[in-house]
Scaffold this motif. Structure first.
Motif, PDB file in Angstrom:
ATOM      1  N   ARG A   1       0.200   5.991 -14.084  1.00 30.34           N
ATOM      2  CA  ARG A   1       0.273   4.654 -13.495  1.00 30.34           C
ATOM      3  C   ARG A   1      -1.126   4.152 -13.187  1.00 30.34           C
ATOM      4  NH1 ARG A   1       5.041   5.689 -10.895  1.00 30.34           N
ATOM      5  NH2 ARG A   1       3.982   6.636  -9.142  1.00 30.34           N
ATOM      6  N   ALA A   2      -1.959   5.052 -12.691  1.00 29.80           N
ATOM      7  CA  ALA A   2      -3.336   4.654 -12.390  1.00 29.80           C
ATOM      8  C   ALA A   2      -4.053   4.227 -13.667  1.00 29.80           C
ATOM      9  CB  ALA A   2      -4.080   5.805 -11.716  1.00 29.80           C
TER      10      ALA A   2
ATOM     11  N   LYS B   1      -3.977 -13.037 -23.036  1.00 26.56           N
ATOM     12  CA  LYS B   1      -3.691 -13.817 -21.854  1.00 26.56           C
ATOM     13  C   LYS B   1      -4.982 -14.209 -21.158  1.00 26.56           C
ATOM     14  CE  LYS B   1      -2.343  -9.857 -19.716  1.00 26.56           C
ATOM     15  NZ  LYS B   1      -2.671  -8.886 -20.710  1.00 26.56           N
TER      16      LYS B   1
ATOM     17  N   LEU C   1       1.845   1.588  -6.697  1.00 23.44           N
ATOM     18  CA  LEU C   1       0.387   1.623  -6.765  1.00 23.44           C
ATOM     19  C   LEU C   1      -0.230   1.206  -5.429  1.00 23.44           C
ATOM     20  CD1 LEU C   1      -0.149   0.270 -10.340  1.00 23.44           C
ATOM     21  CD2 LEU C   1      -1.082   2.400  -9.446  1.00 23.44           C
ATOM     22  N   GLY C   2       0.432   0.275  -4.755  1.00 23.37           N
ATOM     23  CA  GLY C   2      -0.061  -0.122  -3.433  1.00 23.37           C
ATOM     24  C   GLY C   2      -0.143   1.077  -2.509  1.00 23.37           C
TER      25      GLY C   2
ATOM     26  N   LEU D   1     -15.813  -3.677  -2.975  1.00 24.32           N
ATOM     27  CA  LEU D   1     -15.929  -4.031  -4.392  1.00 24.32           C
ATOM     28  C   LEU D   1     -17.352  -4.472  -4.704  1.00 24.32           C
ATOM     29  CD1 LEU D   1     -12.723  -6.077  -5.277  1.00 24.32           C
ATOM     30  CD2 LEU D   1     -13.219  -3.674  -5.700  1.00 24.32           C
TER      31      LEU D   1
ATOM     32  N   PRO E   1      -6.466  -9.681  -3.088  1.00 21.40           N
ATOM     33  CA  PRO E   1      -7.505 -10.504  -3.699  1.00 21.40           C
ATOM     34  C   PRO E   1      -7.046 -11.921  -4.016  1.00 21.40           C
ATOM     35  CG  PRO E   1      -6.616  -8.983  -5.305  1.00 21.40           C
ATOM     36  CD  PRO E   1      -5.952  -8.663  -3.999  1.00 21.40           C
TER      37      PRO E   1
ATOM     38  N   PHE F   1      -0.342  -6.371 -11.114  1.00 22.64           N
ATOM     39  CA  PHE F   1      -0.423  -5.759 -12.438  1.00 22.64           C
ATOM     40  C   PHE F   1       0.716  -6.330 -13.277  1.00 22.64           C
ATOM     41  CE2 PHE F   1      -2.370  -2.742  -9.486  1.00 22.64           C
ATOM     42  CZ  PHE F   1      -3.648  -2.728 -10.034  1.00 22.64           C
TER      43      PHE F   1
ATOM     44  N   VAL G   1      -9.881   2.167   1.409  1.00 19.47           N
ATOM     45  CA  VAL G   1      -8.432   1.947   1.415  1.00 19.47           C
ATOM     46  C   VAL G   1      -7.775   3.032   2.265  1.00 19.47           C
ATOM     47  CG1 VAL G   1      -6.359   1.812   0.002  1.00 19.47           C
ATOM     48  CG2 VAL G   1      -8.501   0.871  -0.855  1.00 19.47           C
TER      49      VAL G   1
ATOM     50  N   ARG H   1      -3.633 -11.118  -8.443  1.00 23.45           N
ATOM     51  CA  ARG H   1      -4.015  -9.935  -9.209  1.00 23.45           C
ATOM     52  C   ARG H   1      -2.960  -8.836  -9.195  1.00 23.45           C
ATOM     53  NH1 ARG H   1      -9.845 -10.577  -9.320  1.00 23.45           N
ATOM     54  NH2 ARG H   1     -10.084  -8.529 -10.250  1.00 23.45           N
TER      55      ARG H   1
ATOM     56  N   ALA I   1     -15.020   2.080  -2.411  1.00 19.13           N
ATOM     57  CA  ALA I   1     -13.841   1.246  -2.167  1.00 19.13           C
ATOM     58  C   ALA I   1     -12.591   2.083  -1.927  1.00 19.13           C
ATOM     59  CB  ALA I   1     -13.629   0.287  -3.333  1.00 19.13           C
TER      60      ALA I   1
ATOM     61  N   ARG J   1      -2.761   2.913 -16.363  1.00 16.40           N
ATOM     62  CA  ARG J   1      -2.305   1.588 -16.780  1.00 16.40           C
ATOM     63  C   ARG J   1      -2.856   0.511 -15.854  1.00 16.40           C
ATOM     64  NH1 ARG J   1       3.571   1.413 -16.669  1.00 16.40           N
ATOM     65  NH2 ARG J   1       3.501   3.332 -15.459  1.00 16.40           N
ATOM     66  N   ALA J   2      -2.927   0.828 -14.564  1.00 18.72           N
ATOM     67  CA  ALA J   2      -3.456  -0.152 -13.615  1.00 18.72           C
ATOM     68  C   ALA J   2      -4.911  -0.467 -13.941  1.00 18.72           C
ATOM     69  CB  ALA J   2      -3.327   0.380 -12.185  1.00 18.72           C
TER      70      ALA J   2
ATOM     71  N   LYS K   1       0.151  -9.111 -27.916  1.00 15.44           N
ATOM     72  CA  LYS K   1       0.480 -10.459 -27.452  1.00 15.44           C
ATOM     73  C   LYS K   1      -0.761 -11.305 -27.615  1.00 15.44           C
ATOM     74  CE  LYS K   1       3.635  -8.934 -23.853  1.00 15.44           C
ATOM     75  NZ  LYS K   1       2.989  -7.746 -23.320  1.00 15.44           N
TER      76      LYS K   1
ATOM     77  N   GLU L   1     -10.567  -3.912 -11.184  1.00 15.14           N
ATOM     78  CA  GLU L   1     -10.977  -4.250  -9.828  1.00 15.14           C
ATOM     79  C   GLU L   1      -9.789  -4.170  -8.868  1.00 15.14           C
ATOM     80  OE1 GLU L   1     -12.781  -8.206  -8.856  1.00 15.14           O
ATOM     81  OE2 GLU L   1     -14.591  -6.984  -9.121  1.00 15.14           O
ATOM     82  N   ALA L   2      -8.662  -4.732  -9.303  1.00 15.46           N
ATOM     83  CA  ALA L   2      -7.468  -4.641  -8.466  1.00 15.46           C
ATOM     84  C   ALA L   2      -7.085  -3.174  -8.270  1.00 15.46           C
ATOM     85  CB  ALA L   2      -6.313  -5.418  -9.102  1.00 15.46           C
ATOM     86  N   ALA L   3      -7.283  -2.355  -9.313  1.00 10.05           N
ATOM     87  CA  ALA L   3      -6.965  -0.933  -9.194  1.00 10.05           C
ATOM     88  C   ALA L   3      -7.822  -0.282  -8.113  1.00 10.05           C
ATOM     89  CB  ALA L   3      -7.173  -0.234 -10.539  1.00 10.05           C
ATOM     90  N   ARG L   4      -9.077  -0.658  -8.034  1.00 14.65           N
ATOM     91  CA  ARG L   4      -9.932  -0.102  -6.982  1.00 14.65           C
ATOM     92  C   ARG L   4      -9.412  -0.475  -5.606  1.00 14.65           C
ATOM     93  NH1 ARG L   4     -15.891  -1.811  -8.055  1.00 14.65           N
ATOM     94  NH2 ARG L   4     -16.349  -0.543  -6.222  1.00 14.65           N
ATOM     95  N   LEU L   5      -8.852  -1.678  -5.506  1.00 18.89           N
ATOM     96  CA  LEU L   5      -8.310  -2.101  -4.212  1.00 18.89           C
ATOM     97  C   LEU L   5      -7.057  -1.320  -3.831  1.00 18.89           C
ATOM     98  CD1 LEU L   5      -8.774  -5.973  -4.363  1.00 18.89           C
ATOM     99  CD2 LEU L   5     -10.124  -4.300  -3.094  1.00 18.89           C
ATOM    100  N   MET L   6      -6.454  -0.631  -4.788  1.00 19.94           N
ATOM    101  CA  MET L   6      -5.307   0.220  -4.479  1.00 19.94           C
ATOM    102  C   MET L   6      -5.766   1.600  -4.027  1.00 19.94           C
ATOM    103  SD  MET L   6      -2.825  -1.818  -5.321  1.00 19.94           S
ATOM    104  CE  MET L   6      -3.885  -3.192  -4.928  1.00 19.94           C
TER     105      MET L   6
ATOM    106  N   MET M   1       3.355  -4.369 -15.355  1.00 17.62           N
ATOM    107  CA  MET M   1       4.116  -3.299 -14.717  1.00 17.62           C
ATOM    108  C   MET M   1       5.210  -3.937 -13.875  1.00 17.62           C
ATOM    109  SD  MET M   1       1.566  -0.329 -13.675  1.00 17.62           S
ATOM    110  CE  MET M   1      -0.132  -0.636 -13.926  1.00 17.62           C
TER     111      MET M   1
ATOM    112  N   GLN N   1      -5.266  -2.669 -16.921  1.00 15.08           N
ATOM    113  CA  GLN N   1      -4.879  -4.073 -16.738  1.00 15.08           C
ATOM    114  C   GLN N   1      -5.852  -4.840 -15.862  1.00 15.08           C
ATOM    115  OE1 GLN N   1      -0.692  -4.677 -15.730  1.00 15.08           O
ATOM    116  NE2 GLN N   1      -0.193  -2.912 -16.974  1.00 15.08           N
ATOM    117  N   ASP N   2      -6.355  -4.212 -14.822  1.00 16.46           N
ATOM    118  CA  ASP N   2      -7.244  -4.898 -13.888  1.00 16.46           C
ATOM    119  C   ASP N   2      -7.969  -3.845 -13.053  1.00 16.46           C
ATOM    120  OD1 ASP N   2      -8.488  -6.371 -11.906  1.00 16.46           O
ATOM    121  OD2 ASP N   2      -6.819  -7.780 -11.673  1.00 16.46           O
TER     122      ASP N   2
ATOM    123  N   TYR O   1      -0.713   4.086  -3.334  1.00 17.97           N
ATOM    124  CA  TYR O   1      -1.288   5.127  -4.187  1.00 17.97           C
ATOM    125  C   TYR O   1      -1.762   6.355  -3.414  1.00 17.97           C
ATOM    126  CZ  TYR O   1      -4.145   7.213  -7.862  1.00 17.97           C
ATOM    127  OH  TYR O   1      -4.675   8.064  -8.788  1.00 17.97           O
TER     128      TYR O   1
END
Ligand code: ATP
Ligand code: MG
Lengths: 294, 233
Positions: free
Chosen positions: A168-169, A291, B99-100, B50, B82, B88, B74, B86, B70, A171-172, A288, A178-183, B91, A175-176, B102
């Protein structure tokens, strides 16, 4: 008709090999948008590790396969750590050129140690050398082993990517990031893991090719690497199912062309089809349309 | 609880934050308002790790975390939603929420899921849907729900009402308030200054990388300058 089935079996074996390599290309592209040109050479190293394991150390097929996968895993992680990670914030072209450099380094380092000549894998124990006939179609046991090992590894990979926390990590991050780092995801470790998995599969492909085609050399990674890359682009680069479909298509196409007697054109046809697909659908079969990111 | 001291941040040659200082006390809602490009998102990203500052400090409960990575922030309870949600996109809602959480143990997570589904029933019914196919409002709820899964002590929200219909804006602000009442400290960046000042205890106003005004929300809302510049009156 028999002839067709025969080619399908051959095509599936070849396609399995391409699939194992293509998965590494596509996963790495998916996560850091890098076409890792050194990937075909990791496969070459895998073939040589298998060779030495079987000939010098007299280990069996399964042990050699596992050792090659392990060493390639370490090699892949090392390449990422030393060559690509320091360039994480550089332009993509800089990283691409580095990848080509790593590729050449691996090829010529290997050549320095083992020479440029072709080597043949030691003969395999009886069972793996055998073959049988079903309704006029000759199936080599080794083909079944190739398809079996490949499919098993692909299922394992799918399981890791789809069902586990690290998957999951991955794939995260793809996809993004930076957002993954925030998780709270460690992006660097996740990228390392991606290289590890891709390289392990390439290592397995190297050993399978060694036992199947019986001849290896330090530049053997070039063409299959390129074709596996084509396969990944066929299917839609960055997408795991795309890489699988693309790889089997390339495998079947290539054996098909060879069977019709035009074996000189086998590579040409593969690349021609790639060009047509990219004209009709620039993002590949499963891709696709890009995007827009906010 | 959260303090930043004399923070300077650059993007290459652009001096985005020019010596920002602010504090958020435990249990407060503090809002950060200002025009486009003032540096609000940059402030939040520097707090969450970040973005690395060129100078200055970020402290959480007195501990200097300026150089902390970072992902470690968390774990210590600092969580940023953000700008632009943002989520995913490819998913499912469920995977996004997983993931939140995690860094949480699976056993702890079941209770967190209940909490999130309780607050956002729509997410419960959409749990198998791909996040990218949710409506804008649902995506914002998912982004907030995903952050709640991390059990933050301090929640950093970047323009949660952006692009939402008025009714939904009110709902999001109600939710923010109820998350705060449940014990989470909140730093809220908003374009919708009117609504933000209504729910916030205190506010900071930013202009081109500097803080130009601050104080209790009620007092700030009453000053002519703020009224003219941010409240449309
Ligand atoms: N990644 C970046 N690269 C270069 N400059 C950036 C980057 N991100 C922000 N900036 C610049 O830093 C300044 C502050 O941007 P920031 O996004 O923090 O503003 P903001 O207050 O959040 O604006 P908005 O209300 O539009 O979201 C702007 O001048 C912006 O152009
Ligand atoms: Mg912003």
């Amino acid at each position: 008709m028999e002839q067709v089935f025969q080619q399908v079996i051959n095509g599936l074996s070849l396609g399995s090999i391409y699939a194992l390599i293509a998965l590494g290309y596509t996963m790495v592209y998916g996560i850091i948008k890098l076409i890792n040109f050194a990937h075909g050479d990791v496969y070459m190293v895998g073939a040589f590790v298998g060779y030495f394991s079987m000939s010098t150390f007299k280990l069996g097929f399964v042990e050699s396969l596992l050792i090659a996968m392990m060493i390639c895993t370490m090699l892949g992680v090392l390449i990422e750590r030393v060559a690509y990670r320091p360039l994480r914030n550089s332009s993509r072209i800089a990283v691409l050129i580095t990848a080509i450099g790593v590729s050449l380094l691996l090829e010529y380092t290997m050549m320095y140690f083992v020479g440029a000549g072709v080597r043949s894998y030691p003969p395999l124990p009886g069972f793996l050398n055998g073959s049988f006939t079903v309704g006029g179609v000759v199936i080599k046991n080794m083909q079944l082993v190739i398809i079996g090992v490949s499919v098993t590894l692909m299922i394992l990979l799918q399981f890791i990517v789809r069902k586990t926390k690290v998957g999951r990590a991955m794939r995260a991050v793809s996809q993004d990031a930076e957002a993954a780092r925030l998780m709270g995801i460690n992006v660097d470790n996740t990228i390392s893991l991606t290289f590890a998995l891709g390289s392990a599969l390439a290592g397995a492909a190297g050993v399978l090719v060694g036992v199947y085609y019986n001849s290896i050399n330090p530049l053997m990674g070039l063409m299959p690497g390129l074709k596996a890359f084509v396969a990944a682009v066929f299917g839609g680069i960055g997408l795991i199912p795309g890489a699988l479909i693309g790889a089997y298509m390339v495998g079947l196409l290539e054996t098909g062309v060879v069977a019709t007697g035009y074996s000189m054109f086998r590579d040409g046809v593969v690349f021609a089809v790639l060009i047509i697909i990219l004209i009709v659908k620039p993002t590949g079969l499963l891709g696709k349309n890009i995007k827009e990111k906010v | 609880m959260l303090e930043i001291r004399d923070l300077n941040v650059h993007y290459g040659g652009i001096h985005a934050l020019k010596g920002i200082s602010l504090t958020v006390e435990a249990g407060e809602i503090v809002t950060l308002i200002g025009a486009n490009g003032a540096g609000k998102s940059t402030t939040l990203s520097t707090i969450s790790g970040l973005k690395k500052p060129t100078s200055g400090q970020v402290l959480v409960e007195g501990e200097d975390i300026t150089t902390m990575r970072a992902q470690a922030r968390v774990k210590m309870g600092l969580c940023q939603v953000p700008e632009g949600r943002r989520v995913f996109a490819e998913m499912t809602v469920l995977e996004n929420l997983e993931l939140g959480g995690y860094h949480r143990r699976p056993r702890e997570r079941t209770a967190d899921f209940d909490l999130v589904y309780d607050r956002f029933p729509v997410l419960a019914s959409r749990r198998r849907q791909l996040a990218g196919t949710l409506s804008g409002g649902e995506q914002q709820m998912l982004a907030i729900g995903r952050a709640m899964m991390a059990h933050p002590r301090i929640l950093l929200l970047d323009e949660p009402s952006m692009g939402l219909a008025p009714l939904l804006v009110q709902e999001i602000f109600d939710i923010i308030q109820s998350i705060n009442e449940a014990g989470t400290t909140i730093l809220l960046v908003e374009q919708n200054a009117h609504k933000a000042l209504q729910i916030a205890d205190r506010a900071y106003v930013m202009e081109t990388g500097k803080i130009v005004a601050s104080g209790p929300s009620a007092e700030l809302s009453a000053t002519d300058e703020i009224k003219r510049a941010y409240l449309g009156g």
